[in-house]
Design a protein around this motif. Structure first.
Motif, PDB file in Angstrom:
ATOM      1  N   LEU A 111       0.821  -1.215   0.000  1.00  0.00           N
ATOM      2  CA  LEU A 111       0.000   0.000   0.000  1.00  0.00           C
ATOM      3  C   LEU A 111       0.854   1.264   0.000  1.00  0.00           C
ATOM      4  N   ALA A 112       2.044   1.187   0.599  1.00  0.00           N
ATOM      5  CA  ALA A 112       2.927   2.359   0.662  1.00  0.00           C
ATOM      6  C   ALA A 112       3.441   2.747  -0.719  1.00  0.00           C
ATOM      7  N   ASN A 113       3.365   1.820  -1.690  1.00  0.00           N
ATOM      8  CA  ASN A 113       3.852   2.106  -3.049  1.00  0.00           C
ATOM      9  C   ASN A 113       2.723   2.442  -4.011  1.00  0.00           C
ATOM     10  N   SER A 114       1.541   2.694  -3.503  1.00  0.00           N
ATOM     11  CA  SER A 114       0.386   2.954  -4.361  1.00  0.00           C
ATOM     12  C   SER A 114       0.465   4.344  -4.990  1.00  0.00           C
ATOM     13  N   GLY A 143      -1.666 -17.379   3.328  1.00  0.00           N
ATOM     14  CA  GLY A 143      -1.200 -16.988   4.657  1.00  0.00           C
ATOM     15  C   GLY A 143      -1.164 -15.488   4.869  1.00  0.00           C
ATOM     16  N   THR A 144      -1.476 -14.713   3.826  1.00  0.00           N
ATOM     17  CA  THR A 144      -1.501 -13.248   3.952  1.00  0.00           C
ATOM     18  C   THR A 144      -2.915 -12.748   3.701  1.00  0.00           C
ATOM     19  N   ASP A 145      -3.216 -11.589   4.232  1.00  0.00           N
ATOM     20  CA  ASP A 145      -4.518 -10.973   3.991  1.00  0.00           C
ATOM     21  C   ASP A 145      -4.400  -9.468   4.135  1.00  0.00           C
ATOM     22  N   ALA A 146      -5.468  -8.752   3.769  1.00  0.00           N
ATOM     23  CA  ALA A 146      -5.490  -7.282   3.804  1.00  0.00           C
ATOM     24  C   ALA A 146      -6.415  -6.785   4.899  1.00  0.00           C
ATOM     25  N   ARG A 147      -6.512  -7.559   5.984  1.00  0.00           N
ATOM     26  CA  ARG A 147      -7.456  -7.212   7.046  1.00  0.00           C
ATOM     27  C   ARG A 147      -7.147  -5.856   7.665  1.00  0.00           C
ATOM     28  N   ASP A 148      -5.861  -5.586   7.975  1.00  0.00           N
ATOM     29  CA  ASP A 148      -5.492  -4.300   8.597  1.00  0.00           C
ATOM     30  C   ASP A 148      -5.823  -3.117   7.690  1.00  0.00           C
ATOM     31  N   VAL A 149      -5.663  -3.324   6.382  1.00  0.00           N
ATOM     32  CA  VAL A 149      -5.964  -2.244   5.437  1.00  0.00           C
ATOM     33  C   VAL A 149      -7.462  -1.976   5.407  1.00  0.00           C
ATOM     34  N   LEU A 150      -8.256  -3.052   5.291  1.00  0.00           N
ATOM     35  CA  LEU A 150      -9.702  -2.891   5.166  1.00  0.00           C
ATOM     36  C   LEU A 150     -10.332  -2.380   6.465  1.00  0.00           C
ATOM     37  N   GLU A 151      -9.680  -2.648   7.589  1.00  0.00           N
ATOM     38  CA  GLU A 151     -10.171  -2.111   8.858  1.00  0.00           C
ATOM     39  C   GLU A 151      -9.653  -0.701   9.120  1.00  0.00           C
ATOM     40  N   ASN A 152      -8.982  -0.123   8.124  1.00  0.00           N
ATOM     41  CA  ASN A 152      -8.527   1.286   8.162  1.00  0.00           C
ATOM     42  C   ASN A 152      -7.499   1.529   9.274  1.00  0.00           C
ATOM     43  N   LYS A 153      -6.630   0.528   9.489  1.00  0.00           N
ATOM     44  CA  LYS A 153      -5.614   0.657  10.533  1.00  0.00           C
ATOM     45  C   LYS A 153      -4.237   0.993   9.972  1.00  0.00           C
ATOM     46  N   LEU A 154      -3.921   0.478   8.805  1.00  0.00           N
ATOM     47  CA  LEU A 154      -2.564   0.632   8.270  1.00  0.00           C
ATOM     48  C   LEU A 154      -2.304   2.042   7.753  1.00  0.00           C
ATOM     49  N   LEU A 155      -3.151   2.513   6.858  1.00  0.00           N
ATOM     50  CA  LEU A 155      -3.025   3.863   6.293  1.00  0.00           C
ATOM     51  C   LEU A 155      -4.419   4.488   6.306  1.00  0.00           C
ATOM     52  N   LEU A 157      -7.927   6.352   6.119  1.00  0.00           N
ATOM     53  CA  LEU A 157      -8.602   7.345   5.294  1.00  0.00           C
ATOM     54  C   LEU A 157      -9.897   7.738   5.997  1.00  0.00           C
ATOM     55  N   ARG A 158     -10.298   9.000   5.859  1.00  0.00           N
ATOM     56  CA  ARG A 158     -11.504   9.477   6.516  1.00  0.00           C
ATOM     57  C   ARG A 158     -12.734   8.672   6.074  1.00  0.00           C
ATOM     58  N   ARG A 159     -12.770   8.278   4.813  1.00  0.00           N
ATOM     59  CA  ARG A 159     -13.929   7.546   4.273  1.00  0.00           C
ATOM     60  C   ARG A 159     -13.692   6.040   4.197  1.00  0.00           C
ATOM     61  N   GLY A 160     -12.529   5.574   4.637  1.00  0.00           N
ATOM     62  CA  GLY A 160     -12.269   4.150   4.755  1.00  0.00           C
ATOM     63  C   GLY A 160     -11.956   3.441   3.449  1.00  0.00           C
ATOM     64  N   TYR A 161     -11.889   2.085   3.534  1.00  0.00           N
ATOM     65  CA  TYR A 161     -11.556   1.226   2.400  1.00  0.00           C
ATOM     66  C   TYR A 161     -12.689   0.215   2.181  1.00  0.00           C
ATOM     67  N   ILE A 162     -12.872  -0.199   0.921  1.00  0.00           N
ATOM     68  CA  ILE A 162     -13.844  -1.233   0.561  1.00  0.00           C
ATOM     69  C   ILE A 162     -13.124  -2.238  -0.329  1.00  0.00           C
ATOM     70  N   GLY A 163     -13.272  -3.528  -0.002  1.00  0.00           N
ATOM     71  CA  GLY A 163     -12.641  -4.575  -0.798  1.00  0.00           C
ATOM     72  C   GLY A 163     -13.595  -5.141  -1.829  1.00  0.00           C
ATOM     73  N   VAL A 164     -13.060  -5.444  -3.013  1.00  0.00           N
ATOM     74  CA  VAL A 164     -13.865  -6.043  -4.082  1.00  0.00           C
ATOM     75  C   VAL A 164     -13.057  -7.157  -4.734  1.00  0.00           C
TER      76      VAL A 164
END
Length: 671
Positions: A111-114, A143-155, A157-164
């Motif tokens: 995500l830091a390279n987005s 063994g990996t997932d994007a849970r921290d990102v989708l829960e808005n913990k890693l980076l 955003l005021r309006r959050g993240y949605i996974g598709v």
């Protein structure tokens, strides 16, 4: 692309309005065909939009604008600066405060390279308009997932993240049904242990609802400012309409007024470029007044420094001048006439760099005139006449300015003011300070500190600063300087003076060692001795070569005049550096500025109709548009609410349709 809720399902393209598409495979084929028509078949790009309107009972009212993804390396027919072109296109739309930004990032990428989040943060640092979308969740390593990102913990955003989870290329090639894809997406989130607890807040249907809701809220928040902006634009347009209510294109007074307005604008632009302004600031290079300022305070002083004389030739000239003034006699004193002759020769050399400075300023003014006249490009005869008149006036002022500068230099030549407060003068050629005689034996009292006075003829030292009790006066004849190593237990910095004829310098001392508190003081005293004609031991041969005489008295006279010339020429340079910018500003720049602002160019034998003749190829409509330009906002583009807005390119923009009124909000998503 506009999504419009409707009971029937079909699609329309702006480039073929009369045709309705009911098969969405044909829609896909038409998009590909239109892309090839506009950009070619070799991966070219174009800012020309493809406008699509979709009516369906399965969509919410949204406007999607798809911008291209950022390309790092050009391929096919893409230009070399493809990355910068795409970034400029994206920034053009996501910078709007009225838009929402959809930043799409794949889950299998850090995500830091987005790039999408990076660009969104540039225009929305607080994250008030940015929604994150995470794709390819099904392609992450085991063994990996994007849970921290989708829960808005890693980076966060005021309006959050949605996974598709979208269809893969294999699914698209196999023509997998959209409903089946949505069902598979739902099953993925419900069955995955990391996303099971948030499955209701994931997926494409939820994203659609969130976009609709947040976009509605965003429109509600920005509507007051939008209404105020529209009202101010409406008042401005009504005022302009009132002005042109009785407009007649063939009215000669209109053309005269337009002529005067353009000339006045030319004058305003000229003044802004010279005096500087806050609008349209060039960040790539210096221009106008800034370049003239650099000529005054950098280029001209550099030319003066570059003019510095050759030391060897100067000493030879001073030596010849002294000898020629004395004639057959041997002079006992330093002649004033030699000093004046050398000084005047140096002052005359100032004429060349001073006149060159004027030429440089004239060149910059000519450049400014050409830049300002670019706005008159649609009327070549008016532009030519304006440039001719102003340039002619600059040339006239150039001659008067050069005459005045030459007069200033002649004034300096007419009288050599040796009573100037900054001139060291013959009597003032002295250096004062405390020094310690370091090599007096303990039997005779040891090291002592005295007040030393160095002149062009001698070195004297006194008991104190009042100079009442002189201890000794040492003539400078045959004296030299040598370095002395600092003692092991001493903090003083030492140098020595000795007689080249092996005579005692002071009492029974062949040399006197003088001590200072710092090396800077030692260097300062050495420089002072050098100006007085006392040279370091190692420079003996060079010093004699430079003075062209073995006569110590003549050598000291040459050194004295050399120091006096240095002092006086420094005063003249300082005066010229101060007067040059003032003279040029008063006689040329300010005069030209007053002329441009205070009068309109009128050529002989040309009337306003000839000057307002448009450039070849421009019709009457083009002429009127140049004379009476549209207000900003009257760009001639279609109604955004009808799918006629310009393309947003490659982020994705979403907006609620306003029912064809043309007013709506944009929502941008990175592709």
């Amino acid at each position: 692309m506009q999504l419009i809720f409707s009971k029937t399902e079909y699609a329309e393209f702006l480039h073929c309005k009369s045709k309705k598409f009911t098969d969405f495979d044909e829609v896909r084929q038409e998009i590909e065909a239109e892309t090839d028509r506009v950009t070619g078949t070799n991966k070219g790009i174009s800012p020309v939009p493809i406008n699509l309107r979709v009516y369906s009972p399965h969509v919410l009212n949204l406007t999607l604008i798809d911008l291209p993804g950022i390309t790092k390396v050009p391929v096919g027919d893409q230009p070399q600066d493809i990355e910068y072109q795409i970034k400029d296109m994206i920034l053009q739309f996501i910078s709007r405060e009225s838009s929402l930004i959809l930043a799409v990032t794949p889950a299998n990428m850090d995500l830091a390279n987005s790039d999408a989040l990076k660009m969104a943060k540039e225009v929305d640092p607080q994250g008030l308009r940015t929604i994150g979308v995470i794709t390819k969740l099904d392609l992450m390593d085991e063994g990996t997932d994007a849970r921290d990102v989708l829960e808005n913990k890693l980076l966060p955003l005021r309006r959050g993240y949605i996974g598709v989870v979208n269809r893969s290329q294999k699914d698209i090639d196999g023509k997998k049904d959209i409903r089946a894809a949505l069902a598979a997406e739902r099953k993925f989130f419900l069955s995955h242990p990391a996303y099971r607890h948030m499955a209701d807040r994931m997926g494409t249907p939820h994203l659609q609802k969130v976009l609709n809701q947040q976009l509605t809220n965003h429109i509600r928040e920005t509507l007051p400012s939008l209404r105020s902006k529209l009202q101010s634009q409406l008042l401005s347009l009504e005022k302009e309409v009132e002005e042109y209510k009785n407009f007649r294109p063939d009215d000669p007074t209109r053309k005269t007024k337009a002529l005067l307005q353009m000339v006045q604008q030319f004058g305003v632009d000229f003044e802004k470029r010279i005096e500087g302004s806050g609008d349209q600031v060039d960040t790539l290079e210096l221009s106008g007044g800034a370049r003239i300022n650099r000529i005054f305070h950098e280029r001209f002083p550099f030319e003066l420094v570059k003019m510095e004389f050759d030391e060897k030739d100067l000493r030879r000239e001073i030596s010849y001048a002294i000898k020629n003034i004395h004639g057959v006699r041997t002079g006992l004193f330093t002649p004033d006439m030699a000093f004046e002759a050398i000084v005047k020769k140096q002052i005359v050399k100032l004429k060349e760099p001073s006149l060159k400075c004027v030429d440089l300023v004239v060149s910059e003014l000519a450049t400014v005139i050409k830049k300002c006249a670019e706005k008159l490009g649609s009327y070549p005869r008016l532009r030519e006449e304006t440039e001719r008149i102003v340039t002619t006036h600059i040339r006239e002022r150039e001659g008067k300015t050069k005459d005045q500068i030459l007069l200033l230099i002649d004034i300096e030549l007419s009288y050599i003011n040796t009573n100037h407060e900054d001139f060291i003068g013959f009597a003032k050629l002295a250096v004062l300070g405390w020094l310690t005689i370091n090599n007096i034996s303990i039997m005779k009292g040891g090291s002592k500190e005295y007040w030393f006075v160095l002149t062009a003829e001698s070195l004297s030292w006194y008991k104190d600063e009042e100079e009442k009790e002189k201890k000794y006066m040492l003539p400078l004849d045959n004296l030299k300087i040598r370095d002395v190593e600092k003692g092991f237990m001493s903090n003083k910095h030492v140098f020595a003076i000795f007689n080249t004829e092996q005579r005692n310098v002071y009492k029974d001392l062949r040399q006197i060692e003088l001590a200072c508190d710092s090396q800077e003081d030692v260097d300062s005293w050495k420089a002072s001795f050098l100006r007085a004609g006392v040279y370091p031991e190692k420079d003996q041969d060079g010093a004699q070569e430079n003075t062209f005489s073995m006569d110590p008295q003549l050598e000291r006279q040459v050194e004295t005049i050399r120091n006096l010339v240095d002092s006086y020429v420094g005063i003249i340079n300082k005066s010229i550096r101060d007067l040059m910018p003032k003279t040029i500003m008063h006689l040329m720049i300010n005069n030209v500025k007053r002329m441009v602002l205070g009068s309109a160019p009128r050529g002989q034998g040309q009337d306003e109709r000839e000057r307002l003749e448009t450039a070849p190829g421009e019709g009457q409509a083009g002429q009127e548009e140049k004379m009476f330009p549209r207000q900003s906002g009257q760009s001639g583009t279609g109604c955004p609410g009808r799918g006629e807005s310009p393309s947003l390119g490659g982020f994705r923009a979403v907006g609620m349709s306003c029912g064809g009124c043309g007013v709506g909000e944009n929502f941008v998503e990175s592709g």
